[in-house]
Structures are given as C-alpha cells and as structure tokens.
Design an enzyme around this catalytic site. Structure first.
Site, mmCIF file in Angstrom:
data_model
loop_
_atom_site.group_PDB
_atom_site.id
_atom_site.type_symbol
_atom_site.label_atom_id
_atom_site.label_comp_id
_atom_site.label_asym_id
_atom_site.label_seq_id
_atom_site.Cartn_x
_atom_site.Cartn_y
_atom_site.Cartn_z
ATOM 1 C CE1 TYR A 1 -3.847 3.137 -2.234
ATOM 2 C CE2 TYR A 1 -1.470 2.979 -2.398
ATOM 3 C CZ TYR A 1 -2.726 2.490 -1.339
ATOM 4 O OH TYR A 1 -3.031 1.280 -0.735
ATOM 5 C CG HIS B 1 -10.316 -2.685 4.389
ATOM 6 N ND1 HIS B 1 -9.351 -2.364 3.855
ATOM 7 C CD2 HIS B 1 -11.171 -2.182 3.727
ATOM 8 C CE1 HIS B 1 -9.076 -1.351 3.060
ATOM 9 N NE2 HIS B 1 -10.125 -1.134 2.710
ATOM 10 C CG ASP C 1 -3.546 -1.086 -2.798
ATOM 11 O OD1 ASP C 1 -4.011 -1.848 -3.986
ATOM 12 O OD2 ASP C 1 -4.650 -0.700 -2.250
ATOM 13 C CG ASP D 1 -2.022 -1.133 1.416
ATOM 14 O OD1 ASP D 1 -2.912 -1.365 0.878
ATOM 15 O OD2 ASP D 1 -1.304 -2.090 1.791
ATOM 16 C CG HIS E 1 -3.576 2.246 4.275
ATOM 17 N ND1 HIS E 1 -3.992 3.500 3.512
ATOM 18 C CD2 HIS E 1 -4.073 0.687 3.612
ATOM 19 C CE1 HIS E 1 -4.130 3.082 2.317
ATOM 20 N NE2 HIS E 1 -4.219 2.000 2.711
ATOM 21 C CG ASN F 1 -8.305 -2.362 -3.294
ATOM 22 O OD1 ASN F 1 -7.208 -3.002 -2.667
ATOM 23 N ND2 ASN F 1 -9.331 -1.430 -2.775
ATOM 24 C CG HIS G 1 -7.236 -4.716 1.780
ATOM 25 N ND1 HIS G 1 -7.058 -3.988 0.794
ATOM 26 C CD2 HIS G 1 -8.488 -5.625 2.202
ATOM 27 C CE1 HIS G 1 -8.745 -4.045 0.574
ATOM 28 N NE2 HIS G 1 -9.822 -4.027 0.996
#
Length: 333
Positions: A87, A225, A84, A51, A253, A122, A251
């Site tokens: 971004y 999540h 991820d 991420d 953070h 995602n 996923h």
C-alpha cells in the site's frame, strides 16, 4: 495498376497487420505451471493472507506473529497471498524499500520461510507492476513468487491463480485520480479473452481431486466492495462449468465464508492482513453466509482426498470459524 498487383498489395497489408497484432496483443499462450511435491500420506497445509502491505502498521505485525505460530504447529507447505501486497501504490521499482519493510522484515517466523504464491491486487497495479513480477525480488527473498496468472499443482489439489484487476471497468473508465500500470494488459479485450480461454482450458483438462481458483477481487461478498459484476459475468460461468470447489480472494478487508446454495462453490475471503473495515457489511442470505468478521486475521486450509478443513483466525490467534468441506469421490454412484 493490374489486378494481380492490387491483390498482392492487399495480401501484404493483411499479412503485416496480422503479424503486428501478434506482436502487440498480449497473449497468455499457456499459463505458467509450478509444482509442489507433496509428501505421501500427508495433508496439504497452507495459510491464506491478503491486503497486508503496510510496513507493519494496522496490526500487520500481530497477524504475522500468529501466522508464524500456526505455521509451525501445522508445518505448512506454503502461503497463498491474494494481493494488495504494498500500500498504497504498489512498488516504485525492484529497489523499493517497501519490499523489505512490508514483507521480508515482517514475516520473519521460521515457519513462514516457505514459498509465497502471490497475485496482484488493484493497489499493486498503481505502482510498477513489473517490479513485483521481476525475478530480482526472488533473488532478494526466495519465498517470493508473483505472476499475473499461473497454475500451482500440489498433487490432489490444483490452484488456478487469476489476474482479476484488469476485469474491473471502473479502473479504466473512472480511475478516481489513481494511475494504473496497464503495460502488458493493453489491449485489454485481447488480454482478458486470452486469459479466460486459458483458465477455462486448464480447468477442463485438470484431473485434480480439488480445483481451487485464487484471485484478488471478490466474486460474492457481503463486504464493502460488493460482488464484482465483471467477474460474475465473465469468470464465474467458467468456475461453475468446471466444478470448481472454492474461490479464494481478498480485496474486502475482512474474513468471510459464503457457500453458494445453487453451485455449492465456497467463497473464502481472507483480506484481513492489516487494515480492516469495522461494521461494513451488506445483507446476505443467512443460510449462505457462514462467517463475516470485520477485523484482522487470516485463514488456514488443510486438504486430504476426502475433505478440506478451513479455519479462520483473528489477530490474537483465536479461532473464529471452522468448516469442513467433504469431497464425494464417487459422484455418479
């Protein structure tokens, strides 16, 4: 029309339909394998980050600096990247400057010039997926290895990288105004069925001392999540049945370590590569939750035959949590 002619036509229709399905149904067939030739009598050392891809913002550059310092100190073998990567919406193509702005020009330390074994998150699926999978990116930077799902053999450790984004129902049923690139995934049911079969088969056949599964999405987490129900129902039984030691993900953070009291599986979240979520934690059994840190950072792992040492670091390189996982080499004794 005679009976024989009718039967012949029916046979042709069945054959053509079967052949067409073979062409359009995505099949993993067999997970691609990579091999890391580990030096004898030396622990396996690697870093885990996720991420992160924000062009250096949200302390991404500070995390990268500390990764470089620790990478040199530990003489790491490679980096595991849990997704991820770019971004907010992945890459627009192989020439998207974000590849340089968020990766090449950020992780510049000499110690980080090792292979980055990467999965998609995602957010990566919101861009052109084939761009991140393309060998053209590896021509631009030889560190970049990104596939949907694959296996990394590193001697006593075998890593099973799993494409977790297609498991999430919400991305198909309620995309929240986001567009996802499902090329190579549709028909989804066939894709997931093939993937689960291949992961189960590969895990069952593995004779590695350590078996570690890597994915982007959480399975168990106290973070934002929450548990990914689809993975709990479909992937987790396979992990349990094949005595997987750990599941590594991003996923959420944050930095997190959960030890399942029933299965003994270690759930390791390293999603602090850039933007973090402050104060976003759900209740969890205190005997299972070994660490929850709602800030930026990363994780290091050192593995020998007998144990795996895990350390989480914050954005300044401060040690937040250490854990040593022993390996019983004679479980039946």
């Amino acid at each position: 029309m005679t009976s024989c002619l009718k039967e012949s036509m029916v046979f042709r229709v069945i054959f053509i339909t079967f052949f067409f399905c073979l062409l359009v149904a995505p099949s993993i067939a067999e997970l691609q394998r990579f091999k890391h030739n580990q030096k004898a009598n030396r622990p396996l050392n690697f870093l885990v980050i996720g991420d992160w891809g924000r062009k250096g913002t949200y302390n991404q550059t500070l995390v990268a600096k500390q990764m470089g310092i620790l990478g040199e100190k530990q003489d790491i073998d490679f980096v595991i990247n849990v997704g991820d990567n770019f971004y907010e919406d992945g890459l627009t193509g192989v020439d998207d400057p974000a590849f340089y702005e968020s990766f090449v020009n950020i992780y510049t330390a000499p110690s980080l010039q090792k292979t980055w074994y990467s999965v998609l998150g995602n957010h990566d699926y919101r861009g052109v997926v084939e761009a991140q999978l393309s060998p053209i990116l590896r021509e631009k930077d030889s560190r970049w290895v990104c596939l949907r799902s694959f296996i990394l053999n590193a001697g006593i450790v075998e890593f099973f990288f799993v494409d977790t984004t297609p498991f999430k129902d919400d991305y198909f049923d309620d995309p929240e105004d986001h567009t996802y690139d499902w090329n190579g995934v549709i028909p989804r049911e066939a894709y997931l069925s093939n993937l689960l079969k291949d992961v189960d088969s590969a895990l069952a056949q593995s004779d590695a001392t350590w078996k570690i599964v890597v994915g982007h999405h959480t399975i168990k987490t106290a973070g934002h999540h929450g548990n990914t129900v689809e993975l709990e129902e479909q992937l987790l039984p396979i992990l349990k049945a094949n005595n997987v030691d750990a599941y590594i993900n991003g996923h959420d953070h944050c930095l997190e370590h959960i030890v399942d009291s029933e299965s003994g599986i270690h759930y390791l979240t390293s999603g602090g590569g850039s933007k973090a979520w402050r104060g976003d934690i759900k209740p969890w059994k205190p005997e299972e939750l070994k660490l929850y840190y709602d800030g930026q950072g990363f994780m290091s792992v050192q593995i020998t035959k007998n144990k795996a040492d895990i350390v989480f670091y914050d954005v300044f390189g401060k040690v937040l949590h250490t854990s040593s996982i022993p390996k019983d080499l004679n479980p039946a004794a």
